[in-house]
Design an enzyme around this catalytic site. Structure first.
Site, PDB file in Angstrom:
ATOM      1  N   GLU A   1      46.028  34.308  42.677  1.00  0.00           N
ATOM      2  CA  GLU A   1      44.613  33.920  42.633  1.00  0.00           C
ATOM      3  C   GLU A   1      44.006  34.246  43.982  1.00  0.00           C
ATOM      4  O   GLU A   1      44.541  33.857  45.020  1.00  0.00           O
ATOM      5  CB  GLU A   1      44.465  32.413  42.399  1.00  0.00           C
ATOM      6  CG  GLU A   1      44.745  31.964  40.989  1.00  0.00           C
ATOM      7  CD  GLU A   1      44.607  30.456  40.847  1.00  0.00           C
ATOM      8  OE1 GLU A   1      45.068  29.931  39.827  1.00  0.00           O
ATOM      9  OE2 GLU A   1      44.073  29.801  41.765  1.00  0.00           O
TER      10      GLU A   1
ATOM     11  N   ASP B   1      36.105  22.037  46.620  1.00  0.00           N
ATOM     12  CA  ASP B   1      37.248  22.287  47.494  1.00  0.00           C
ATOM     13  C   ASP B   1      37.346  21.299  48.642  1.00  0.00           C
ATOM     14  O   ASP B   1      36.342  20.858  49.195  1.00  0.00           O
ATOM     15  CB  ASP B   1      37.170  23.711  48.060  1.00  0.00           C
ATOM     16  CG  ASP B   1      37.561  24.734  47.014  1.00  0.00           C
ATOM     17  OD1 ASP B   1      38.674  24.597  46.460  1.00  0.00           O
ATOM     18  OD2 ASP B   1      36.761  25.643  46.733  1.00  0.00           O
TER      19      ASP B   1
ATOM     20  N   TYR C   1      44.192  26.259  33.124  1.00  0.00           N
ATOM     21  CA  TYR C   1      44.488  25.718  34.455  1.00  0.00           C
ATOM     22  C   TYR C   1      44.241  24.222  34.374  1.00  0.00           C
ATOM     23  O   TYR C   1      43.104  23.787  34.266  1.00  0.00           O
ATOM     24  CB  TYR C   1      43.559  26.382  35.470  1.00  0.00           C
ATOM     25  CG  TYR C   1      43.812  26.062  36.935  1.00  0.00           C
ATOM     26  CD1 TYR C   1      44.069  24.765  37.382  1.00  0.00           C
ATOM     27  CD2 TYR C   1      43.765  27.082  37.890  1.00  0.00           C
ATOM     28  CE1 TYR C   1      44.291  24.492  38.724  1.00  0.00           C
ATOM     29  CE2 TYR C   1      43.971  26.818  39.234  1.00  0.00           C
ATOM     30  CZ  TYR C   1      44.236  25.521  39.650  1.00  0.00           C
ATOM     31  OH  TYR C   1      44.429  25.256  40.969  1.00  0.00           O
TER      32      TYR C   1
END
Lengths: 276, 405
Positions: free
Chosen positions: A50, A61, A176
Site C-alpha cells: 500500500e 491518520d 480491509y
C-alpha cells in the site's frame, strides 16, 4: 480479468498463509529513498504494497502517518510523482500488487477519469480512499471498478450486519477491516474481538479479509493472521523511517523498514490459515 | 447539462445531502453509521413539537431572543445613503450567533443518548458557546483549538476553562481552525460510541450543513418579521460575513426566494487576494473535498489544502459551507472579499458612530456596507448581521493600532 491483487491472494491461499500488507508513504522522506524502500519491500517479505498518497489534511491518520505525509509534501511529493514512483517500481517488479491509499481531494483535483486511466497505465492495482464511503460510490469507486482497478473498502467495528452488505457491494480485491474505532497507529487491537469481526465479515463475503490499524509486532501479526487473510502494517514502518532520519535517512531508512518487514513476514509465515 | 434557474433556492439539500454539486458525505466508514443515525435523529426532531418548544424556550429565556433589529441612525447619516439596520446577534448570551446552533445541537445530542461533546473552534466563539451549553446540560466538553488561535484568543480560552471545558491546543499543521477540525474528527472516529461532534458552522458531512442552517435561520426569520413590522417591506440588501458561513446562511436562507432582495456575503480578503494570505475561498478558491463535504476550497494544483489568513480568527478557514458554494454558482448570492485593513477601519467607525464594539468578523460585513450604502438611495434598506461582539478582539485591534494594553 484477474488483477495482481486477486492473483496474489489466490496464490497465498494455495500456500495456506496470510498476506503481509505493508504501508509506506509515497515520497517519504524523499522520492528516491521512498522508491528504494518500495523496491526493497517484496524481498523483505511484503506480499502486497500500500502506497500512501500524501495529503495535507489526513483526518483518519495518527501522528506517525500525518508526519510522513507532511515530510513527503515538504520534499515535493504530488500525485503525479506518486504515479511516477509506481511506474519506476513496475520496471523491476511486475507481480507485487500496488494499492494507492489516501484521501479523495488530490484525486478529484487530478480528475477522476484521468487518474483512473493513468493509475492503470503505470501499474496500480487497487485503491483505498478513506473518505469515500459507499454512499459516494459514483465519485470514484464505480469508474475505477469499470476500468479494471480493485476498489478496496474499509469495514470497521461500527459497520454492523445491517450495513455490511452496503459496504461489500462494490468492494473488490479484498476487504480491509479496521481493527479499532480510531485513527492509524492507535492502541493495539484486541485479537479476540478482531477474530470475531473477521468471521462476521466472512459470513457476508468470499473476498479475502485483511486487518490493519495498530498492528506493530510479529506476534500480533501472527495472532491476527490466524483468522484473517492478511495483516496490514503501516504506522510502525513510517515511524521507523522517521527515526532513521536522525541517523541520516537514505539507506538507513531502507534497512529500518526492511528489518521490521522481515520480522513481520516471519510472523505471518509462522501460521497456517484456518481452513474455511 | 444546461443550468436552469431552480424553482426555489431553498430546496436543498437533496436526500444525498447535496446542494447541486456541493455537500455530500465524504467521511470515513467508521463515522458513516453515526452520520446516518444523526440524520434520523434530526428528521425526528424536525417533526417533534416538543423539540421545537424546548429549543424555542431556550432561545427566549437563555439566549435572549429575539435579538433586536436596530436602525443605525448615525451611521446611516454619516454614510448618506441607504438606511442601515443591524440584526443584533452580538447581544446573545455568549456574545455571538454561535449559541443558536449549539442549543439546537446539544438537544439533538441528548436525544441520541450521547454523553460527551467535542467541538472545534477558531476564534473561540463556538468553543465558548459549546462549553456554555455543556455546562447548562451537565455534559463533559472537549474543545480542539489551533495552538496559534489559543495564543491570540486567550480570553476565550480562559472562558471555556471556567465553563468546565477541556481545551486541547492543536499543533498539527499551522495550528488554526482547519487543523482543529481534523483533530476533532480524529477524536470522533476514536470515541464514536459515546461522543457527539458539535460542529460550529454550516459545513461538514450531511446533515450538518442543513441542521446548522436550520438552527441559525432563526436570525433571518426574525429579521424578516422585524423589518416588515418596522418598514412594512423587505430590505433591498442583506450583508453578512462568511467564514464557514453559519451566521450568513442563517440570515440569508429565509430570504433566498425573495428575488428583489440582493444578498452579499463578505469573505476575509486578509492582506489581499494577490498573495497567499487571505481566506477568500469563494472568490479565489476552487471546488474540492475536505472535512466531509465538497465545497470551494483554498488549495494548490495537487489538491493540497492551503492555510488561510485573516486578522479575524473566526474567518480563518480555507473552506466554506457547501450551500454558499451552491449559492455562488447559481448567482443568487454575491460574494466579495474585504481586506484586514478595511475591516479594522469599519470596526473603529462603528465603535465611534453607534457605540457598538463589533467583532472583527462582522466588521468585514460592515466594511462592505460602508462601501455600498453611499451608492444606494436614501429610501433603500440594508440589513446587516452584526453576529458577534468585539470584546474578544480588543487586544488584536490594539496591536494593529500600535497600542500596548
Amino acid at each position: 480479468m484477474t488483477t495482481r491483487i486477486e492473483a496474489r491472494f489466490s496464490r497465498l491461499k494455495d500456500d495456506n498463509r496470510p498476506a503481509l500488507v505493508t504501508f509506506v508513504m509515497a515520497g517519504d522522506p524523499d522520492h528516491e529513498t521512498a522508491l528504494d524502500i518500495v523496491k526493497a519491500l517484496p524481498a523483505a517479505g511484503a506480499d502486497v504494497i500500500e502506497l500512501g498518497m500524501p495529503f495535507s489534511d489526513p483526518m483518519a491518520d495518527g501522528p506517525a502517518i500525518q508526519k510522513a505525509g507532511l515530510r513527503a509534501l515538504k520534499a515535493g511529493a504530488s500525485l503525479n510523482k506518486t504515479l511516477a514512483l509506481v511506474s519506476e517500481f513496475r520496471q523491476v517488479d511486475d507481480t507485487t500488487p500496488i494499492i494507492l491509499m489516501g484521501y479523495f481531494n488530490p484525486i478529484y483535483i487530478y480528475g477522476v477519469e484521468a487518474f483512473v486511466a493513468d493509475a492503470l497505465k503505470v501499474g496500480v492495482d487497487g485503491l483505498i480512499v478513506v473518505d469515500l464511503p459507499p454512499e459516494m460510490d459514483s465519485e470514484l469507486c464505480l469508474p475505477a471498478l469499470n476500468a479494471g482497478l480493485n476498489f478496496i473498502r474499509l469495514a470497521t467495528p461500527t459497520t454492523d450486519d445491517k450495513r455490511l452488505p452496503t459496504v461489500l457491494q462494490n468492494t473488490s480485491g479484498f476487504v480491509y477491516y479496521v481493527s479499532i474505532t480510531g485513527i492509524t497507529g492507535s492502541a493495539a487491537p484486541d485479537a479476540g474481538k478482531v477474530a470475531a469481526a473477521v468471521d462476521r465479515i466472512k459470513r457476508h463475503t468470499d473476498l479475502p479479509v485483511c486487518v490493519g490499524f495498530g498492528v506493530r509486532t510479529a506476534e500480533q501479526a501472527a495472532e491476527i493472521g490466524r483468522n484473517a487473510d492478511g495483516v496490514v502494517v503501516g504506522s510502525a514502518l513510517v515511524a521507523a523511517i522517521e527515526s532513521s532520519l536522525e541517523t541520516g535517512g537514505g539507506t538507513a531508512a531502507v534497512s529500518a523498514v526492511t528489518k521490521i518487514v522481515s520480522d513481520m513476514a516471519a510472523g505471518v509465515r509462522s501460521v497456517s490459515l484456518a481452513k474455511a | 447539462m444546461n443550468q436552469i434557474e431552480p424553482n426555489s433556492f431553498r430546496a436543498g439539500p437533496d436526500e444525498d445531502g447535496r446542494f447541486g454539486l456541493f455537500g455530500g458525505r465524504f467521511v470515513a466508514e467508521t463515522l458513516m453509521p453515526l452520520i446516518l443515525d444523526l440524520e434520523e435523529a434530526w428528521k425526528t426532531a424536525q417533526g417533534d413539537p416538543a423539540f421545537k418548544a424546548e429549543l424555542d424556550g431556550l432561545n427566549s429565556h437563555y439566549t435572549g431572543r429575539p435579538s433586536p433589529l436596530y436602525f443605525a441612525e448615525r451611521l446611516t447619516e454619516e454614510l448618506g445613503g441607504a438606511k442601515i439596520y443591524f440584526k443584533r446577534d452580538e447581544l446573545n448570551h455568549t456574545g455571538s450567533h454561535k449559541i443558536n446552533n449549539c442549543l439546537g445541537q446539544i438537544l439533538l445530542a441528548r436525544k441520541m443518548g450521547k454523553t460527551r461533546i467535542i467541538a472545534e473552534t477558531g476564534a473561540g466563539q463556538h468553543g465558548v458557546a459549546t462549553a456554555t451549553v455543556c455546562a447548562r446540560f451537565g455534559l463533559p466538553c472537549v474543545v480542539y483549538m489551533g495552538a496559534t488561535d489559543v495564543e491570540r484568543q486567550a480570553p476565550n480560552v480562559f472562558r471555556m476553562k471556567l465553563l468546565g471545558a477541556e481545551v486541547i491546543p492543536v499543533t498539527a499543521g499551522h495550528g488554526t481552525l482547519k487543523d482543529a477540525m481534523n483533530e476533532a474528527l480524529r477524536d470522533w472516529v476514536t470515541n464514536v460510541e459515546s461522543t457527539y461532534y458539535l460542529i460550529g458552522t454550516a459545513a461538514g458531512p450531511h446533515p450538518y450543513p442543513e441542521l446548522v442552517r436550520e438552527f441559525q435561520s432563526v436570525i433571518g426569520k426574525e429579521a424578516k418579521e422585524q423589518i416588515l413590522a418596522i418598514e412594512g417591506r423587505l430590505p433591498d440588501m442583506l450583508v453578512a460575513a462568511v467564514g464557514g458561513g453559519s451566521n450568513a446562511i442563517g440570515l440569508f436562507h429565509p430570504f433566498l426566494d425573495d428575488k428583489d432582495v440582493a444578498i452579499v456575503g463578505v469573505e476575509a480578503g486578509g492582506k489581499g487576494l494577490d498573495g497567499e494570505e487571505h481566506c477568500a475561498s469563494l472568490t479565489a478558491g476552487s471546488p474540492g473535498v475536505l472535512h466531509g463535504n465538497r465545497t470551494y476550497l483554498l488549495q494548490d494544483g495537487d489538491g493540497q489544502i492551503k492555510e488561510g489568513h485573516s486578522i479575524s480568527a473566526g474567518l480563518d478557514y480555507p473552506g466554506i459551507g457547501p450551500e454558499h458554494s451552491y449559492l455562488k454558482d447559481t448567482g443568487r448570492v454575491e460574494y466579495v472579499p474585504i481586506m484586514d485593513e478595511e475591516a479594522l477601519k469599519a470596526f473603529q467607525m462603528l465603535t465611534r458612530t453607534e457605540g457598538i464594539i463589533p467583532a472583527l468578523e462582522p466588521s468585514h460585513a460592515l466594511a462592505e456596507v460602508i462601501k455600498r450604502a453611499p451608492t444606494m438611495g436614501k429610501d433603500q434598506i440594508i440589513v446587516m448581521n452584526l453576529c458577534g461582539r468585539g470584546d474578544k478582539d480588543v487586544h488584536t485591534v490594539a496591536k494593529h493600532l500600535g497600542m500596548n494594553l
